[in-house]
Design a protein around this motif. Structure first.
Motif, PDB file in Angstrom:
ATOM      1  N   SER A   8       0.851  -1.181   0.000  1.00 27.38           N
ATOM      2  CA  SER A   8       0.000   0.000   0.000  1.00 27.38           C
ATOM      3  C   SER A   8       0.896   1.244   0.000  1.00 27.38           C
ATOM      4  N   PRO A   9       0.382   2.486  -0.070  1.00 30.13           N
ATOM      5  CA  PRO A   9      -1.024   2.831   0.050  1.00 30.13           C
ATOM      6  C   PRO A   9      -1.841   2.517  -1.196  1.00 30.13           C
ATOM      7  N   GLU A  10      -1.323   2.743  -2.383  1.00 32.29           N
ATOM      8  CA  GLU A  10      -2.007   2.320  -3.600  1.00 32.29           C
ATOM      9  C   GLU A  10      -1.580   0.879  -3.856  1.00 32.29           C
ATOM     10  N   ILE A  11      -2.542   0.002  -4.051  1.00 32.07           N
ATOM     11  CA  ILE A  11      -2.223  -1.417  -4.138  1.00 32.07           C
ATOM     12  C   ILE A  11      -1.345  -1.697  -5.356  1.00 32.07           C
ATOM     13  N   ARG A  12      -0.175  -2.224  -5.083  1.00 33.82           N
ATOM     14  CA  ARG A  12       0.734  -2.698  -6.122  1.00 33.82           C
ATOM     15  C   ARG A  12       1.229  -4.071  -5.708  1.00 33.82           C
ATOM     16  N   GLN A  13       1.751  -4.823  -6.645  1.00 33.52           N
ATOM     17  CA  GLN A  13       2.208  -6.168  -6.317  1.00 33.52           C
ATOM     18  C   GLN A  13       3.701  -6.319  -6.563  1.00 33.52           C
ATOM     19  N   VAL A  14       4.408  -6.761  -5.521  1.00 34.51           N
ATOM     20  CA  VAL A  14       5.808  -7.165  -5.653  1.00 34.51           C
ATOM     21  C   VAL A  14       5.817  -8.594  -6.180  1.00 34.51           C
ATOM     22  N   ASP A  15       6.563  -8.854  -7.239  1.00 36.19           N
ATOM     23  CA  ASP A  15       6.536 -10.181  -7.856  1.00 36.19           C
ATOM     24  C   ASP A  15       6.910 -11.274  -6.864  1.00 36.19           C
ATOM     25  N   VAL A  16       8.080 -11.132  -6.229  1.00 30.73           N
ATOM     26  CA  VAL A  16       8.523 -12.134  -5.253  1.00 30.73           C
ATOM     27  C   VAL A  16       9.126 -11.412  -4.055  1.00 30.73           C
ATOM     28  N   TRP A  17       8.585 -11.689  -2.869  1.00 30.13           N
ATOM     29  CA  TRP A  17       9.064 -11.101  -1.617  1.00 30.13           C
ATOM     30  C   TRP A  17       9.662 -12.225  -0.782  1.00 30.13           C
ATOM     31  N   PHE A  18      10.896 -12.018  -0.294  1.00 26.63           N
ATOM     32  CA  PHE A  18      11.598 -13.083   0.419  1.00 26.63           C
ATOM     33  C   PHE A  18      12.155 -12.576   1.749  1.00 26.63           C
ATOM     34  N   VAL A  19      11.977 -13.410   2.793  1.00 21.30           N
ATOM     35  CA  VAL A  19      12.557 -13.142   4.113  1.00 21.30           C
ATOM     36  C   VAL A  19      13.306 -14.396   4.553  1.00 21.30           C
ATOM     37  N   PRO A  20      14.616 -14.325   4.778  1.00 16.59           N
ATOM     38  CA  PRO A  20      15.383 -15.529   5.120  1.00 16.59           C
ATOM     39  C   PRO A  20      14.989 -16.092   6.481  1.00 16.59           C
ATOM     40  N   ALA A  21      15.069 -17.398   6.601  1.00 16.23           N
ATOM     41  CA  ALA A  21      14.795 -18.072   7.870  1.00 16.23           C
ATOM     42  C   ALA A  21      16.040 -18.044   8.743  1.00 16.23           C
ATOM     43  N   ALA A  22      15.825 -18.112  10.055  1.00 19.83           N
ATOM     44  CA  ALA A  22      16.960 -18.139  10.980  1.00 19.83           C
ATOM     45  C   ALA A  22      17.798 -19.400  10.785  1.00 19.83           C
ATOM     46  N   SER A  23      17.124 -20.506  10.501  1.00 15.43           N
ATOM     47  CA  SER A  23      17.819 -21.784  10.277  1.00 15.43           C
ATOM     48  C   SER A  23      17.247 -22.430   9.019  1.00 15.43           C
ATOM     49  N   PRO A  24      17.731 -22.034   7.837  1.00 16.82           N
ATOM     50  CA  PRO A  24      17.177 -22.586   6.592  1.00 16.82           C
ATOM     51  C   PRO A  24      17.425 -24.080   6.473  1.00 16.82           C
ATOM     52  N   SER A  25      16.527 -24.769   5.786  1.00 15.18           N
ATOM     53  CA  SER A  25      16.664 -26.215   5.614  1.00 15.18           C
ATOM     54  C   SER A  25      17.668 -26.578   4.529  1.00 15.18           C
ATOM     55  N   THR A  26      18.084 -25.598   3.748  1.00 16.10           N
ATOM     56  CA  THR A  26      19.085 -25.799   2.699  1.00 16.10           C
ATOM     57  C   THR A  26      20.166 -24.739   2.841  1.00 16.10           C
ATOM     58  N   GLU A  27      21.402 -25.124   2.597  1.00 19.28           N
ATOM     59  CA  GLU A  27      22.495 -24.153   2.663  1.00 19.28           C
ATOM     60  C   GLU A  27      22.367 -23.149   1.510  1.00 19.28           C
ATOM     61  N   PRO A  28      22.369 -21.840   1.798  1.00 19.31           N
ATOM     62  CA  PRO A  28      22.249 -20.845   0.727  1.00 19.31           C
ATOM     63  C   PRO A  28      23.321 -20.993  -0.353  1.00 19.31           C
ATOM     64  N   GLN A  29      24.485 -21.524   0.023  1.00 17.43           N
ATOM     65  CA  GLN A  29      25.572 -21.670  -0.948  1.00 17.43           C
ATOM     66  C   GLN A  29      25.182 -22.560  -2.124  1.00 17.43           C
ATOM     67  N   LEU A  30      24.220 -23.469  -1.902  1.00 22.63           N
ATOM     68  CA  LEU A  30      23.792 -24.356  -2.988  1.00 22.63           C
ATOM     69  C   LEU A  30      23.151 -23.575  -4.129  1.00 22.63           C
TER      70      LEU A  30
END
Length: 315
Positions: free
Chosen positions: A31-53
């Motif tokens: 908002s305030p005017e509705i727009r769409q972000v294509d992909v929104w990402f927030v990293p996990a504290a303990s990801p199930s996969t190593e980011p290096q992959l």
């Protein structure tokens, strides 16, 4: 290829790769005017996969960020619209923090990654985008001035290494064709190979069934074809193995026959997307053939040819 199909593929593709690293949301409203972000990402504290992959993509996803993939090089107005969405998102996060008596530092504000098959010198110069001087980022990643919190990624300029593979598949022309070959050649036990081949294979099918394909669309189909064929081959073999395994586990002759029926049903579903009554009615006639000959026919004959040879419930 319509823009809608490309957007659908890019969102599903990025979601599949990034999900093991954290929270992924596609088409996120801001908002305030509705727009769409294509992909929104927030990293996990303990990801199930190593980011290096994920190589360069994993490096980008080391902090909260948004991705805006483009089929063709964006126009200046497209880049400005992406920046507008980013700053609307910044404002939303800052307002939320104030309501909760919290704060968001400059370093914590998300970065925007604009993914483009190419970036002209005029586009880069117009936004003051430059290569990183610290040596932490590869060629092809151009950062806008620091406080703009954004970067343009010229996919065709990325080094041809495994670290950039997951981004190069979203390129075009020779860049995409090379990336498809590399994905196809990944070892069968690679953690992303199966799912990515499936996503690319379904993208191929969606394109193939679309109307009014132009020259660019046909080039994309040619680029994706090896990945689609490999996905189909793997899926057919998996269906075959499942059917045979069921028969072996049951052991008795009746169980073996049921396993053969299951095998044929799996192959027909993979080939034609569904198993209707007409095809199902032809299965008893199919089972009269030796297994090797039957599998060869199931992999090569069209639906019409199979029904012509084996009938549809009449035999």
């Amino acid at each position: 290829m319509t823009r809608q199909l490309h957007d659908q593929f890019a969102k599903q593709y990025l979601e599949e790769l990034l999900a093991p690293l954290g929270q992924v949301e596609t088409s996120r409203d801001v908002s305030p005017e509705i727009r769409q972000v294509d992909v929104w990402f927030v990293p996990a504290a303990s990801p199930s996969t190593e980011p290096q992959l994920l190589g360069l993509l994993g490096q980008m996803a080391s902090s909260a960020c948004s991705f805006e993939p483009f089929r063709n090089q964006p126009k200046p107005v497209d880049v400005r619209n992406c920046l507008l969405k980013l700053y609307s998102l910044h404002g939303e996060l800052l307002r939320k923090a104030r309501r909760e008596n919290d704060s968001v530092s400059e370093a914590e504000l998300p970065i925007l990654w604009i993914l483009s098959p190419t970036c002209s010198a005029n586009l880069l110069n117009g936004f003051g985008a430059k290569l990183d001087s610290s040596g932490n980022w590869v060629k092809g990643v151009y950062f806008l001035p620091e406080y703009q919190k954004a970067a343009l990624v010229a996919i065709n300029q990325l080094p041809k290494t495994e670290a950039t593979l997951w981004l190069r598949i979203m390129g075009s022309g020779k860049t995409q064709k090379q990336a498809v070959r590399e994905i196809k050649a990944l070892p069968s036990n690679h953690p992303f190979r199966k799912n990515i081949l499936e996503i690319v294979g379904k993208w191929y099918i969606n394109l193939q069934t679309s109307q009014n394909l132009d020259e660019e669309d046909r080039e994309v189909l040619m680029n994706l074809s090896p990945a689609y064929l490999k996905w189909r081959e793997d899926t057919l073999l998996e269906g075959l193995q499942q059917g045979l395994q069921q028969g072996l586990q049951q052991g008795l002759q009746q169980g073996l026959q049921q396993g053969q029926i299951q095998m044929v049903e799996n192959l027909l579903r993979v080939r034609f997307g569904a198993l209707d009554e007409v095809l199902a009615g032809a299965i008893p006639s199919m089972l009269r053939l030796p297994s090797e000959e039957l599998i060869r026919l199931l992999l090569t004959l069209s639906r019409e040819e199979l029904l012509e040879r084996f009938g549809g419930g009449s035999n």
